[in-house]
Design a protein around this motif. Structure first.
Motif, PDB file in Angstrom:
ATOM      1  N   MET A  90       0.924  -1.071   0.479  1.00  0.00           N
ATOM      2  CA  MET A  90       0.315   0.273  -0.341  1.00  0.00           C
ATOM      3  C   MET A  90       0.921   1.196  -0.182  1.00  0.00           C
ATOM      4  O   MET A  90       2.481   1.001   0.809  1.00  0.00           O
ATOM      5  CB  MET A  90      -1.327  -0.253   1.120  1.00  0.00           C
ATOM      6  N   PRO A  91       0.452   2.337  -0.754  1.00  0.00           N
ATOM      7  CA  PRO A  91       1.613   3.418  -0.869  1.00  0.00           C
ATOM      8  C   PRO A  91       1.310   4.143   0.705  1.00  0.00           C
ATOM      9  O   PRO A  91       0.470   4.456   1.118  1.00  0.00           O
ATOM     10  CB  PRO A  91       0.607   4.191  -1.318  1.00  0.00           C
ATOM     11  N   THR A  92       2.721   5.195   0.296  1.00  0.00           N
ATOM     12  CA  THR A  92       2.637   6.010   1.979  1.00  0.00           C
ATOM     13  C   THR A  92       2.822   7.701   1.001  1.00  0.00           C
ATOM     14  O   THR A  92       4.013   7.306   0.763  1.00  0.00           O
ATOM     15  CB  THR A  92       3.665   5.604   2.100  1.00  0.00           C
ATOM     16  N   ALA A  93       1.631   8.148   1.236  1.00  0.00           N
ATOM     17  CA  ALA A  93       2.378   9.885   0.606  1.00  0.00           C
ATOM     18  C   ALA A  93       3.557  11.013   1.831  1.00  0.00           C
ATOM     19  O   ALA A  93       2.482  10.315   3.154  1.00  0.00           O
ATOM     20  CB  ALA A  93       1.944  10.435  -0.305  1.00  0.00           C
ATOM     21  N   TYR A  94       4.202  11.265   1.158  1.00  0.00           N
ATOM     22  CA  TYR A  94       4.901  12.191   2.702  1.00  0.00           C
ATOM     23  C   TYR A  94       4.947  13.600   1.519  1.00  0.00           C
ATOM     24  O   TYR A  94       6.151  13.820   0.661  1.00  0.00           O
ATOM     25  CB  TYR A  94       6.997  11.920   2.610  1.00  0.00           C
ATOM     26  N   ALA A  95       3.486  14.338   2.736  1.00  0.00           N
ATOM     27  CA  ALA A  95       3.578  15.833   1.839  1.00  0.00           C
ATOM     28  C   ALA A  95       4.353  17.115   2.133  1.00  0.00           C
ATOM     29  O   ALA A  95       3.475  17.049   4.191  1.00  0.00           O
ATOM     30  CB  ALA A  95       2.428  15.931   1.458  1.00  0.00           C
ATOM     31  N   ALA A  96       5.294  17.545   1.690  1.00  0.00           N
ATOM     32  CA  ALA A  96       6.122  18.128   2.886  1.00  0.00           C
ATOM     33  C   ALA A  96       5.269  20.422   2.343  1.00  0.00           C
ATOM     34  O   ALA A  96       5.491  20.303   1.588  1.00  0.00           O
ATOM     35  CB  ALA A  96       7.670  18.203   2.636  1.00  0.00           C
ATOM     36  N   LEU A  97       4.707  20.148   3.603  1.00  0.00           N
ATOM     37  CA  LEU A  97       4.295  21.673   3.622  1.00  0.00           C
ATOM     38  C   LEU A  97       5.076  22.763   3.643  1.00  0.00           C
ATOM     39  O   LEU A  97       6.007  21.890   3.856  1.00  0.00           O
ATOM     40  CB  LEU A  97       2.851  21.935   3.921  1.00  0.00           C
ATOM     41  N   GLU A  98       4.787  23.538   3.490  1.00  0.00           N
ATOM     42  CA  GLU A  98       5.847  24.683   4.552  1.00  0.00           C
ATOM     43  C   GLU A  98       6.399  24.895   5.711  1.00  0.00           C
ATOM     44  O   GLU A  98       7.539  24.409   6.382  1.00  0.00           O
ATOM     45  CB  GLU A  98       5.352  26.625   4.272  1.00  0.00           C
ATOM     46  N   ASP A  99       5.419  24.232   6.474  1.00  0.00           N
ATOM     47  CA  ASP A  99       5.687  24.379   8.343  1.00  0.00           C
ATOM     48  C   ASP A  99       5.545  23.003   8.435  1.00  0.00           C
ATOM     49  O   ASP A  99       5.082  22.896  10.229  1.00  0.00           O
ATOM     50  CB  ASP A  99       4.706  25.328   8.461  1.00  0.00           C
ATOM     51  N   ARG A 100       5.081  22.013   8.260  1.00  0.00           N
ATOM     52  CA  ARG A 100       4.850  20.575   8.258  1.00  0.00           C
ATOM     53  C   ARG A 100       5.563  19.261   7.711  1.00  0.00           C
ATOM     54  O   ARG A 100       4.650  19.903   6.194  1.00  0.00           O
ATOM     55  CB  ARG A 100       3.578  20.440   9.276  1.00  0.00           C
TER      56      ARG A 100
END
Length: 342
Positions: free
Chosen positions: A1-11
């Motif tokens: 199953m996929p895991t997505a790492y989304a880097a926003l500006e502050d988290r």
């Protein structure tokens, strides 16, 4: 199953597909100024996140926790990361000011790859918001040659090395100056792609010369970029008319284009198609999207200030992952996206 790492500006959002129960999201590294994220499909339990003021972080438990790494970098501004497709323990980091470092033990120790700032054009490099400096915006390792490295300097040059960083070549014929995202493809030797502030470009000889397929690309300040894992001739980019309409939520107006040369008698004449009404928000109020793929043909993920999305036909139709997306997130410009099957 996929895991997505989304880097926003502050988290960092760590989003896991729980199969049958939808996507679950955990927030990590809240309060840090994030710059980039990288995960290797060959070591999916490890994730790396670069920050602008606090250096480099590593997770060894698929994003459940992160630890800061001790590094000998010129500054704490880690602006780009790349994991070698040949060995998941080999990691490259780029910084502001522009330097490149390599680790062969998954970030425990590092060596500098000297010579980048000794190139003749280095005196001309500058980043407009901070014109006294510049940084490595993107790093890529050639999938056919572990010693061939591609580097995008923001702003000033495309740079490559064919000897593991012992020596560097800069500004080859036709290369872009303001490279934002680089890509390669495991099924096409020599092919390098770039989405740059001065337009899109491709190379078929490992970055030594470039051509500029621009037909149909109405917005040429390009940022996000992905190539179909099943088709090296299918490319998707995000673009805008300029930096303000790409990155600032209050003035944003960005778009997504797709280009495919598959089946074309003359690949050079294949044009870009703007993707509209596909389920992926574009236009006014939408910042430029970032993309990532796994090894599944046709599948591409995107993140912008409206959410996280997936397409199974390489951009024809998109579906939201259904994450809880706050108004606070809508004001942010995502800094990185990495998706991996776990």
């Amino acid at each position: 199953m996929p895991t997505a790492y989304a880097a926003l500006e502050d988290r960092l959002l760590v989003c896991v597909d729980t199969t049958g129960s939808g996507w679950e999201t955990s927030v990590r590294l809240e309060g840090y100024r994030l710059e980039c994220v990288a995960v290797s499909p060959d070591a999916p339990e490890r994730a790396f996140v670069g920050t602008f003021e606090d250096g480099l972080f590593r997770s060894s438990d698929a994003g459940d926790s992160f630890e800061p790494l001790e590094t000998p970098f010129v500054s704490e501004a880690v602006t780009s990361l790349a994991i070698s497709p040949h060995d998941p323990d080999v990691l490259y980091a780029g910084t502001e000011p522009s330097r490149v470092y390599r680790s062969e033990d998954a970030g425990d120790s590092w060596e500098p790859l000297e010579g980048i700032v000794d190139l003749p054009s280095a005196e001309e490099w500058f980043f407009p918001p901070r014109p006294h400096t510049h940084h490595v915006r993107w790093l890529e390792v050639d999938p056919f040659d572990p010693d061939r490295l591609y580097v995008g300097i923001e702003a000033g040059a495309f740079v490559y090395s064919d000897d593991g960083g012992e020596t560097w070549q800069e500004r080859p014929t036709g290369s872009r100056r303001d490279n934002h995202t680089l890509a390669v493809h495991p099924d096409r030797r020599g092919r390098v792609y770039t989405a740059a502030g001065d337009g899109y470009a491709e190379s078929d000889d490992g970055g030594e010369s470039w051509h500029h397929p621009q037909e149909g690309l109405e917005h040429t300040y390009c940022w996000g970029l992905a190539v179909d894992p099943g088709d090296p001739d299918s490319v998707i980019v995000s673009s805008a008319s300029g930096a303000r309409s790409a990155h600032s939520a209050d003035t944003a107006s960005s778009y997504v284009y797709r280009r495919s040369t598959a089946g074309s008698e003359d690949a050079a004449e294949a044009s870009w198609e703007r993707l509209a009404d596909t389920g992926l928000p574009t236009g006014d109020g939408v910042v430029r999207a970032l993309f990532d793929t796994t090894d599944e043909p046709g599948v591409v993920y995107a993140v912008n200030n409206q959410g996280l999305f997936v397409s199974e036909d390489f951009g024809g139709r998109w579906e939201s992952l259904g994450l809880e997306w706050s108004e606070e997130y809508e004001e942010q410009t995502p800094r990185g996206l990495a998706v991996v099957d776990t």
